[in-house]
Design a protein around this motif. Structure first.
Motif, PDB file in Angstrom:
ATOM      1  N   SER A   1       4.372   5.800  12.337  1.00 14.70           N
ATOM      2  CA  SER A   1       4.165   5.593  13.776  1.00 14.70           C
ATOM      3  C   SER A   1       2.863   4.853  14.046  1.00 14.70           C
ATOM      4  O   SER A   1       2.799   3.967  14.904  1.00 14.70           O
ATOM      5  CB  SER A   1       4.158   6.939  14.508  1.00 14.70           C
ATOM      6  OG  SER A   1       5.402   7.580  14.373  1.00 14.70           O
ATOM      7  N   TYR A   2       1.821   5.208  13.292  1.00 15.94           N
ATOM      8  CA  TYR A   2       0.532   4.558  13.497  1.00 15.94           C
ATOM      9  C   TYR A   2       0.615   3.064  13.168  1.00 15.94           C
ATOM     10  O   TYR A   2       0.161   2.214  13.942  1.00 15.94           O
ATOM     11  CB  TYR A   2      -0.554   5.215  12.639  1.00 15.94           C
ATOM     12  CG  TYR A   2      -1.854   4.441  12.665  1.00 15.94           C
ATOM     13  CD1 TYR A   2      -2.700   4.499  13.772  1.00 15.94           C
ATOM     14  CD2 TYR A   2      -2.211   3.609  11.602  1.00 15.94           C
ATOM     15  CE1 TYR A   2      -3.866   3.755  13.811  1.00 15.94           C
ATOM     16  CE2 TYR A   2      -3.371   2.860  11.638  1.00 15.94           C
ATOM     17  CZ  TYR A   2      -4.199   2.941  12.750  1.00 15.94           C
ATOM     18  OH  TYR A   2      -5.349   2.192  12.794  1.00 15.94           O
ATOM     19  N   VAL A   3       1.214   2.732  12.020  1.00 13.47           N
ATOM     20  CA  VAL A   3       1.286   1.329  11.597  1.00 13.47           C
ATOM     21  C   VAL A   3       2.130   0.527  12.581  1.00 13.47           C
ATOM     22  O   VAL A   3       1.770  -0.607  12.946  1.00 13.47           O
ATOM     23  CB  VAL A   3       1.839   1.217  10.164  1.00 13.47           C
ATOM     24  CG1 VAL A   3       2.005  -0.244   9.761  1.00 13.47           C
ATOM     25  CG2 VAL A   3       0.923   1.926   9.180  1.00 13.47           C
TER      26      VAL A   3
ATOM     27  N   TRP B   1      -7.347   4.936   5.003  1.00  7.70           N
ATOM     28  CA  TRP B   1      -7.491   3.630   4.386  1.00  7.70           C
ATOM     29  C   TRP B   1      -6.865   2.543   5.253  1.00  7.70           C
ATOM     30  O   TRP B   1      -7.462   1.471   5.472  1.00  7.70           O
ATOM     31  CB  TRP B   1      -6.839   3.655   3.006  1.00  7.70           C
ATOM     32  CG  TRP B   1      -6.997   2.376   2.246  1.00  7.70           C
ATOM     33  CD1 TRP B   1      -6.062   1.402   2.073  1.00  7.70           C
ATOM     34  CD2 TRP B   1      -8.161   1.927   1.563  1.00  7.70           C
ATOM     35  NE1 TRP B   1      -6.572   0.376   1.320  1.00  7.70           N
ATOM     36  CE2 TRP B   1      -7.858   0.671   0.997  1.00  7.70           C
ATOM     37  CE3 TRP B   1      -9.436   2.462   1.364  1.00  7.70           C
ATOM     38  CZ2 TRP B   1      -8.773  -0.063   0.252  1.00  7.70           C
ATOM     39  CZ3 TRP B   1     -10.354   1.736   0.627  1.00  7.70           C
ATOM     40  CH2 TRP B   1     -10.030   0.495   0.081  1.00  7.70           C
ATOM     41  N   VAL B   2      -5.665   2.800   5.768  1.00  2.00           N
ATOM     42  CA  VAL B   2      -4.971   1.813   6.607  1.00  2.00           C
ATOM     43  C   VAL B   2      -5.759   1.570   7.902  1.00  2.00           C
ATOM     44  O   VAL B   2      -5.849   0.434   8.383  1.00  2.00           O
ATOM     45  CB  VAL B   2      -3.530   2.277   6.905  1.00  2.00           C
ATOM     46  CG1 VAL B   2      -2.868   1.380   7.938  1.00  2.00           C
ATOM     47  CG2 VAL B   2      -2.707   2.302   5.621  1.00  2.00           C
TER      48      VAL B   2
ATOM     49  N   ILE C   1       0.869  -1.181   0.000  1.00  3.33           N
ATOM     50  CA  ILE C   1       0.000   0.000   0.000  1.00  3.33           C
ATOM     51  C   ILE C   1       0.899   1.222   0.000  1.00  3.33           C
ATOM     52  O   ILE C   1       1.737   1.386   0.895  1.00  3.33           O
ATOM     53  CB  ILE C   1      -0.947   0.034   1.220  1.00  3.33           C
ATOM     54  CG1 ILE C   1      -1.812  -1.232   1.261  1.00  3.33           C
ATOM     55  CG2 ILE C   1      -1.833   1.276   1.169  1.00  3.33           C
ATOM     56  CD1 ILE C   1      -2.802  -1.268   2.409  1.00  3.33           C
ATOM     57  N   THR C   2       0.748   2.055  -0.989  1.00  5.28           N
ATOM     58  CA  THR C   2       1.606   3.236  -1.109  1.00  5.28           C
ATOM     59  C   THR C   2       0.778   4.433  -1.542  1.00  5.28           C
ATOM     60  O   THR C   2      -0.410   4.337  -1.777  1.00  5.28           O
ATOM     61  CB  THR C   2       2.749   2.972  -2.108  1.00  5.28           C
ATOM     62  OG1 THR C   2       3.657   4.069  -2.077  1.00  5.28           O
ATOM     63  CG2 THR C   2       2.213   2.790  -3.518  1.00  5.28           C
TER      64      THR C   2
ATOM     65  N   ASP D   1     -16.734  -2.031  -0.221  1.00  5.61           N
ATOM     66  CA  ASP D   1     -16.979  -2.218   1.206  1.00  5.61           C
ATOM     67  C   ASP D   1     -15.668  -2.709   1.821  1.00  5.61           C
ATOM     68  O   ASP D   1     -15.176  -3.793   1.487  1.00  5.61           O
ATOM     69  CB  ASP D   1     -18.092  -3.253   1.400  1.00  5.61           C
ATOM     70  CG  ASP D   1     -18.400  -3.531   2.870  1.00  5.61           C
ATOM     71  OD1 ASP D   1     -17.621  -3.089   3.741  1.00  5.61           O
ATOM     72  OD2 ASP D   1     -19.417  -4.202   3.144  1.00  5.61           O
ATOM     73  N   MET D   2     -15.087  -1.911   2.708  1.00  6.25           N
ATOM     74  CA  MET D   2     -13.785  -2.247   3.267  1.00  6.25           C
ATOM     75  C   MET D   2     -13.784  -3.583   4.001  1.00  6.25           C
ATOM     76  O   MET D   2     -12.767  -4.265   4.075  1.00  6.25           O
ATOM     77  CB  MET D   2     -13.302  -1.133   4.195  1.00  6.25           C
ATOM     78  CG  MET D   2     -12.572  -0.012   3.479  1.00  6.25           C
ATOM     79  SD  MET D   2     -11.135  -0.614   2.565  1.00  6.25           S
ATOM     80  CE  MET D   2     -10.090  -1.149   3.927  1.00  6.25           C
ATOM     81  N   GLN D   3     -14.909  -3.956   4.558  1.00  4.23           N
ATOM     82  CA  GLN D   3     -14.979  -5.230   5.272  1.00  4.23           C
ATOM     83  C   GLN D   3     -14.852  -6.417   4.319  1.00  4.23           C
ATOM     84  O   GLN D   3     -14.522  -7.528   4.737  1.00  4.23           O
ATOM     85  CB  GLN D   3     -16.297  -5.316   6.052  1.00  4.23           C
ATOM     86  CG  GLN D   3     -16.465  -4.241   7.118  1.00  4.23           C
ATOM     87  CD  GLN D   3     -15.333  -4.235   8.129  1.00  4.23           C
ATOM     88  OE1 GLN D   3     -14.979  -5.276   8.686  1.00  4.23           O
ATOM     89  NE2 GLN D   3     -14.765  -3.063   8.372  1.00  4.23           N
TER      90      GLN D   3
END
Length: 376
Positions: A238-240, A214-215, A201-202, A319-321
């Motif tokens: 930092s979040y990831v 998105w992440v 993912i970039t 749908d992200m799920q």
């Protein structure tokens, strides 16, 4: 050959600079030195930093406004006599100073603004060869036409656009958007045919484009290992890292194209924005591309063509799920994979001048012959 200049625009790391780097590497491989010059930084270094920051904020917080203005000013039917007086007032004298100081034989433009300026100034410098190197899958009105010697185009669609606008087809090279020579080695079929699939993912190196959101919505189910390419986006990195999730990996800034190429070689596919250079790298590597977001302006225009030619999968309304299930189904479907390969191979097959080193040799040879004839 006295001097070769390459003109991107702005100092932020955009496709204009990546293509300029690719050209510079190719020329150096042929023993030729080339200098990159950003006319904005050269002329107004302090203002350039403010303008770059303002641009990023504009597309991040007011995307519809930017998109509307971009389409109004840069898109639509090409007009030969259209003038951009503000750009001329700001940059014409600075470009003259650069040309007088550097005395280049060849100038490559990877952005429309220097192309526009050199198109206007070319009659004053008849021995200068000017080359447009397009970094998106379309050509806006600002790019120079009449006095440009050669055009490196990304597709047959662009070639067909330029010919009615007065460009001799013999001066148009179907190169695709040039990518760095490290990506030019074509991969064998290394795609994983069973889960977990490795997805890069970039698209968030500048902190815009919705990648963090998105992440945050990722829902790993065990079928995909997500490698988040964070670039210089420290907030994203930092979040990831804080997730401590075995299927979500943070990749820090990569310092070389070789490192990026190794990451591509490990991947099954990529989620990204439709930036011209990233898409071209993925096409070169034959990596399936899933578009999760498109910035206003150039990326919207790119996506239209890419989607029409079925070179990417638009997942913005998924749908992200269920996204992971859809992606896994794509790789598990022989029919979808066969269809994808057909369209990518069809696109790459159109690039009759894809070996950029050969095109550069031809242009440089012609320029040398011209200079020799003038001296005799």
């Amino acid at each position: 050959m006295k001097n070769i200049l390459i003109f991107p625009f702005l100092s932020i790391s955009t496709g204009h600079h990546h293509v300029a780097d690719a050209l510079q590497a190719e020329l150096e491989s042929q023993g030729l030195a080339a200098e990159k010059i950003d006319i904005f930084s050269h002329a107004y270094s302090r203002l350039e930093k403010l303008s770059s920051a303002a641009y990023l904020k504009w597309i991040q917080y007011f995307p519809k406004t930017y998109s509307g203005i971009y389409r109004l000013l840069a898109c639509g039917e090409f007009q030969h006599d259209k003038r951009y007086f503000m750009y001329e007032w700001l940059f014409t004298q600075q470009m003259r100073h650069i040309l007088q100081e550097k005395q280049p034989d060849i100038a490559f433009c990877t952005h429309a603004l220097p192309s526009y300026l050199l198109n206007r100034l070319k009659p004053e410098y008849p021995n200068l060869t000017v080359v447009n190197v397009y970094t998106d899958f379309f050509v806006n009105q600002l790019w120079g036409r009449k006095n440009i010697d050669y055009h490196f185009v990304p597709s047959t669609e662009v070639k067909k656009q330029l010919i009615p606008e007065g460009i001799d087809q013999n001066n148009i090279y179907l190169t695709g958007i040039p990518v760095h020579r490290n990506f030019e080695m074509e991969s064998t079929d290394t795609l994983q045919h069973h889960p977990p699939y490795t997805i890069i993912i970039t698209g968030g190196s500048m902190g815009v484009g919705g990648i963090l959101k998105w992440v945050q919505e990722l829902s790993p189910g065990g079928k995909i290992l997500y490698k988040i390419l964070c670039g210089r986006n420290e907030k994203l990195y930092s979040y990831v890292k804080s997730l401590h999730h075995p299927l979500i990996e943070a990749i820090p800034y990569l310092h070389s194209k070789a490192e990026m190429n190794r990451l591509y070689e490990q991947a099954t596919g990529i989620m990204t924005k439709p930036g011209g250079v990233t898409i071209s790298e993925c096409l070169q590597k034959r990596l399936p591309v899933f578009i999760y977001h498109a910035l206003p302006g150039q990326e919207e225009m790119n996506l239209n063509l890419l989607h029409e030619r079925k070179l990417v999968t638009d997942m913005r309304n998924w749908d992200m799920q269920k996204a992971e299930e859809y992606i896994a189904a794509f790789f598990q479907s022989n029919e979808q994979m066969k269809e994808y390969k057909k369209h990518v191979n069809g696109y790459l097959g159109e690039m009759s001048d894809r070996k950029i080193e050969d095109v550069l040799k031809r242009i440089i040879w012609k320029q040398k012959n011209t200079l020799l004839k003038q001296r005799v």
